[in-house]
Structures are given as C-alpha cells and as structure tokens.
Design a protein around this motif. Sequence first.
Motif, mmCIF file in Angstrom:
data_model
loop_
_atom_site.group_PDB
_atom_site.id
_atom_site.type_symbol
_atom_site.label_atom_id
_atom_site.label_comp_id
_atom_site.label_asym_id
_atom_site.label_seq_id
_atom_site.Cartn_x
_atom_site.Cartn_y
_atom_site.Cartn_z
ATOM 1 N N GLY A 114 -3.752 3.077 13.719
ATOM 2 C CA GLY A 114 -5.078 3.623 13.972
ATOM 3 C C GLY A 114 -5.142 4.969 13.274
ATOM 4 O O GLY A 114 -4.342 5.258 12.369
ATOM 5 N N ASP B 66 -4.752 -13.113 2.528
ATOM 6 C CA ASP B 66 -5.750 -12.252 3.178
ATOM 7 C C ASP B 66 -5.730 -12.466 4.689
ATOM 8 O O ASP B 66 -5.714 -13.613 5.152
ATOM 9 C CB ASP B 66 -7.121 -12.660 2.607
ATOM 10 N N PHE C 182 -3.699 -7.423 -2.040
ATOM 11 C CA PHE C 182 -3.941 -6.561 -3.214
ATOM 12 C C PHE C 182 -5.369 -6.015 -3.272
ATOM 13 O O PHE C 182 -5.843 -5.610 -4.338
ATOM 14 C CB PHE C 182 -3.595 -7.276 -4.531
ATOM 15 N N THR D 202 -5.966 11.869 -0.156
ATOM 16 C CA THR D 202 -5.984 12.678 1.073
ATOM 17 C C THR D 202 -5.855 14.157 0.680
ATOM 18 O O THR D 202 -5.350 14.492 -0.389
ATOM 19 C CB THR D 202 -4.889 12.252 2.060
ATOM 20 N N GLY E 117 0.807 -1.228 0.000
ATOM 21 C CA GLY E 117 0.000 0.000 0.000
ATOM 22 C C GLY E 117 0.837 1.274 0.000
ATOM 23 O O GLY E 117 2.079 1.236 0.013
ATOM 24 N N PHE F 172 -0.748 -2.394 8.661
ATOM 25 C CA PHE F 172 -1.368 -1.342 7.838
ATOM 26 C C PHE F 172 -2.567 -1.899 7.062
ATOM 27 O O PHE F 172 -3.222 -1.153 6.338
ATOM 28 C CB PHE F 172 -0.392 -0.867 6.751
ATOM 29 N N TYR G 112 -9.774 -1.962 -5.340
ATOM 30 C CA TYR G 112 -10.669 -0.791 -5.193
ATOM 31 C C TYR G 112 -10.476 0.150 -6.374
ATOM 32 O O TYR G 112 -11.411 0.780 -6.845
ATOM 33 C CB TYR G 112 -10.422 -0.001 -3.894
ATOM 34 N N ARG H 7 2.232 4.604 -4.278
ATOM 35 C CA ARG H 7 1.057 5.165 -4.941
ATOM 36 C C ARG H 7 0.807 6.609 -4.496
ATOM 37 O O ARG H 7 1.258 7.030 -3.426
ATOM 38 C CB ARG H 7 -0.161 4.291 -4.730
ATOM 39 N N ARG I 66 -8.945 1.778 4.129
ATOM 40 C CA ARG I 66 -8.649 2.983 4.885
ATOM 41 C C ARG I 66 -9.334 4.277 4.424
ATOM 42 O O ARG I 66 -8.947 5.365 4.841
ATOM 43 C CB ARG I 66 -7.142 3.200 4.949
ATOM 44 N N LYS J 79 -11.675 1.384 13.306
ATOM 45 C CA LYS J 79 -10.401 1.567 14.019
ATOM 46 C C LYS J 79 -10.629 1.642 15.522
ATOM 47 O O LYS J 79 -9.800 1.196 16.311
ATOM 48 C CB LYS J 79 -9.719 2.850 13.542
HETATM 49 P P1 NAD Z 1 -3.531 1.543 1.465
HETATM 50 O O1 NAD Z 1 -4.934 1.163 1.142
HETATM 51 O O2 NAD Z 1 -2.699 2.148 0.390
HETATM 52 O O3 NAD Z 1 -2.758 0.249 2.019
HETATM 53 C C1 NAD Z 1 -3.378 -0.779 2.762
HETATM 54 C C2 NAD Z 1 -2.908 -2.115 2.190
HETATM 55 O O4 NAD Z 1 -3.510 -3.174 2.942
HETATM 56 C C3 NAD Z 1 -3.334 -2.299 0.740
HETATM 57 O O5 NAD Z 1 -2.221 -2.621 -0.060
HETATM 58 C C4 NAD Z 1 -4.361 -3.428 0.787
HETATM 59 O O6 NAD Z 1 -4.329 -4.241 -0.371
HETATM 60 C C5 NAD Z 1 -3.950 -4.186 2.051
HETATM 61 N N1 NAD Z 1 -5.071 -4.904 2.690
HETATM 62 C C6 NAD Z 1 -6.307 -4.419 3.007
HETATM 63 N N2 NAD Z 1 -7.051 -5.386 3.567
HETATM 64 C C7 NAD Z 1 -6.267 -6.495 3.631
HETATM 65 C C8 NAD Z 1 -6.489 -7.820 4.102
HETATM 66 N N3 NAD Z 1 -7.661 -8.202 4.605
HETATM 67 N N4 NAD Z 1 -5.467 -8.722 4.016
HETATM 68 C C9 NAD Z 1 -4.274 -8.360 3.481
HETATM 69 N N5 NAD Z 1 -4.015 -7.117 3.007
HETATM 70 C C10 NAD Z 1 -5.013 -6.198 3.078
HETATM 71 O O7 NAD Z 1 -3.605 2.476 2.745
HETATM 72 P P2 NAD Z 1 -2.483 3.439 3.378
HETATM 73 O O8 NAD Z 1 -2.828 4.836 3.023
HETATM 74 O O9 NAD Z 1 -1.134 2.904 3.109
HETATM 75 O O10 NAD Z 1 -2.824 3.275 4.920
HETATM 76 C C11 NAD Z 1 -2.230 2.224 5.671
HETATM 77 C C12 NAD Z 1 -2.789 2.219 7.087
HETATM 78 O O11 NAD Z 1 -2.551 3.476 7.710
HETATM 79 C C13 NAD Z 1 -4.293 1.978 7.126
HETATM 80 O O12 NAD Z 1 -4.605 1.116 8.200
HETATM 81 C C14 NAD Z 1 -4.857 3.358 7.378
HETATM 82 O O13 NAD Z 1 -6.065 3.298 8.063
HETATM 83 C C15 NAD Z 1 -3.767 4.010 8.196
HETATM 84 N N6 NAD Z 1 -3.799 5.484 8.022
HETATM 85 C C16 NAD Z 1 -3.529 6.039 6.802
HETATM 86 C C17 NAD Z 1 -3.567 7.421 6.656
HETATM 87 C C18 NAD Z 1 -3.272 8.100 5.344
HETATM 88 O O14 NAD Z 1 -3.310 9.338 5.295
HETATM 89 N N7 NAD Z 1 -2.963 7.363 4.290
HETATM 90 C C19 NAD Z 1 -3.900 8.232 7.753
HETATM 91 C C20 NAD Z 1 -4.174 7.625 8.979
HETATM 92 C C21 NAD Z 1 -4.107 6.246 9.104
#
Ligand code: NAD
Length: 385
Positions: A143, A74, A33, A237, A10, A96, A38, A228, A100, A185
């Motif tokens: 979180g 998964d 993935f 965001t 991610g 992570f 999505y 990404r 999200r 969360k």
């Molecule tokens: P993202 O969606 O890019 O990455 C999450 C990854 O988890 C993805 O690659 C997805 O394929 C994988 N995933 C989801 N469900 C899964 C499952 N059941 N089994 C295996 N893999 C799974 O999101 P991100 O922006 O990298 O965020 C990562 C974490 O940080 C999230 O938990 C998010 O809530 C938290 N977060 C992100 C932000 C932000 O601004 N991006 C802010 C606060 C918190």
Amino acid sequence: MRVLVLGGDGYLGWPTALHLSDRGHETAVLDNFARRGYDRELGVQSLVPIQDLETRVAAWEEVSGKTVPAYVGDLLDADFVYRVLREFEPDAIVHFAEQRAAPYSMIDREHAVYTQHNNVVGTLNLMYAVAETNPDVHLVKLGTMGEYGTPNIDIEEGWLEVEHNGRKDRMLYPKKPGSFYHLSKVHDSHNLEFGCRIWGLRVTDLNQGVVYGQETDQTVRDSRLATRFDYDAVFGTVLNRFVIQAVLGEPLTVYGTGGQTRGFLDIRDTVECIRLAVENPADAGEFRVFNQMTESYSVSQLAQKVAECFPGPVQVEHLENPRVEQAEHYYNVKHTGLVGLGLEPHLLSDTLIDSMFDIVAANKDRVDPGALLPTVRWKGHLKQR
Ligand code: NAD
C-alpha cells in the motif's frame, strides 16, 4: 519459504526478489511488463539501463547459482493467476503489481479508470485465487503512506481506537488520499480487510513511504541486475529527481512552498521490510498493517539536503504546485511495527546521496531534460465537452 513476487520486473519487485532469493527463499516473479509500456507511452526511460527479465533472471543464476522462475502474464487474467498459484504453490505472495504513479492516474479519465481497474481488479482476482486455492498463503500487499493523506491527528498503523457517543471500537484508520492512484490503494485495503474477515485470509498491508536509492547488496553484483531509476515528472520519486537535477545543473523543482511532508525510506530497507514481513506472517484472519517508512522530511528539506551534499552550485526553483495538496500541515506517523520485527533502518545520509550522484553522472547522457518538468495538473485535466 516459497515466495511469489508479483510485479517482479519493477523498480522494487526485482531487487526484492533477489534479496529473498539470496536469503534462501525459493522465489519466483510474475509481471505483465505494463511498466515498460508506460515508458514507451510517455517517451521516457529508466536513467540506468535495465535488461529484459529473461536476461536478468539468467544473470542472477550465473552470479548466485539460484533460479528465479518468471511467469509472464496479467493479474487481470484470473485463469492465469489461478494457474500460477497452483503451479508454484507459494507460502507467501508479495504484491507489487500495480500502476503506481499518482500523476499517471491524474492524466485524464482513461488513465484514472485504467489505474483503478488494473489495481483494484488485479488485487480482487488475487484474493479470490488465494481464497480458492490455498487460504493459508500469506499475502504481503504494498500500500502507500499516501492512503492516509495529511490528517491533523497522529497517523497510526492502519487501525484507530475510536470512542464515539460513549462506545468504543477498533476501526480501519480513516483515509484522505490525494489522487486516483492513492484511492485505488485505499479500495484495495478495504477489500483485503474484508477478505480477512469473511474468508480468514492472512494479509500484511505495507503502507510504504516514498522510496529513494537504486542499489541493493544483490543488484550491485552485476550490471545486468540493475533495477530501474526513474527521473521523469510522472514516475520519478522526489529525491531521485532532485539528485538528477543537481547533477545536470538543472534547478531542483519544488512544487509550491515545499512544506509538504512525507515519509521516506531507502530501497535497501524496502527489500528488508518485505523479508521481515514474509518471515513473520500475519495470523489467519488478521489484517495486519505496518507503516513502512523510516523518516519524514518536507520537500524543501530534501531539496536543501541535496543542495548541501552536491559539490557545486545548486538552484532551487519553486513551481506552481500541479497537485491539489496542503502546503503546510501536521505530520506525525507511528512506524514501530517493522522495527519491532528487527528492521535496522538506513537513514538518509550524505554518503547515500553521494553514491546517487555517481550513478547519475555515469548515465547523464540518457536524460531527457524535458521529462523533468510536471505536465499533469490535478485540476487541469478536466476537458470541456
Ligand atoms: P513499478 O511500476 O516499477 O513496478 C510495478 C510492476 O508491476 C511493474 O513491473 C509492472 O509491469 C507490474 N504490473 C502492473 N500491473 C500489473 C498487472 N496487472 N499484472 C502483472 N503485473 C503488473 O513500481 P514500484 O515503484 O516498484 O512500486 C511497486 C509497488 O510499491 C507498487 O504497488 C507501489 O504502489 C508501491 N509503492 C511504491 C513506492 C515507490 O516509491 N516506488 C512508494 C510506495 C508504494
């Protein structure tokens, strides 16, 4: 240390895995993935082209000489989770791997149920797998600051000393989240704190602010290592989206008055916060909470900052707010824990925004302007049946 990064394909998981690997930790990634799925479902794509996980891992080995094993599966598949933990034998797990996006969770009932099922059950499977294979593993869980919402009192780091009718206790800080995603969360936090109390798990819950930026010291070493960069109204965001709108000559879309204030941090600080948390584990039985953000801004202030930095005219457009949230509110957050561990924040500077303009300009042909406008309404998705 041996560190397993869940959600390692991610936006944040991939650069975090590279940062940990670069710092000498034996790092592995796990992902199903779902995030790439999505994109297909919504008909959008990362602004910056990203490689598949196999290519990324091979490129990192070429650039750094270090291997990052990848587990594809998964978290909802408990047997898979147990197998990976037994095989890789991590000292720490960075989690992570959740859905999200608040708007994604508010599309309709199916997306709300998917989000809570994926996030809460995935984390529960992980907790059991840790407790039953090696409860000494330090679980570092992402979180969000959105768990707290915008209470009219100071936001503490996870815990609150409460005095009530002459008695005192230390309670989990009360939560007022603003979407079914943020609620997932909160449910995770409660489950994890319970796991610390009953099984003696060691957990760090990182209530992270909104992340901006796209490059880290490791991802810039080869274009195949890029992470990404989302700009659409569901996954993009806010600062990332404003920068893209400025470069495209589109108005910056501020929801409502723009008085909503949130905590933010640079992606380079995200990866460093994770390293600090991993290298300084929570005690056995401790549910440790850090507020992982470095600065607060209102949405209007961010729009103004982007407009000031951009070398051309920028319009700001106030749209009717699709969300249900307070337009103006008190916001004062304690966030000293990670600084205490050694974090030296990158504060939002003009140079960072300038570098983001360059990234967008190089990829602007990939933008679908239709994806910038909000389509998901917090109230509007209820159907009359
Ligand atoms: P993202 O969606 O890019 O990455 C999450 C990854 O988890 C993805 O690659 C997805 O394929 C994988 N995933 C989801 N469900 C899964 C499952 N059941 N089994 C295996 N893999 C799974 O999101 P991100 O922006 O990298 O965020 C990562 C974490 O940080 C999230 O938990 C998010 O809530 C938290 N977060 C992100 C932000 C932000 O601004 N991006 C802010 C606060 C918190």
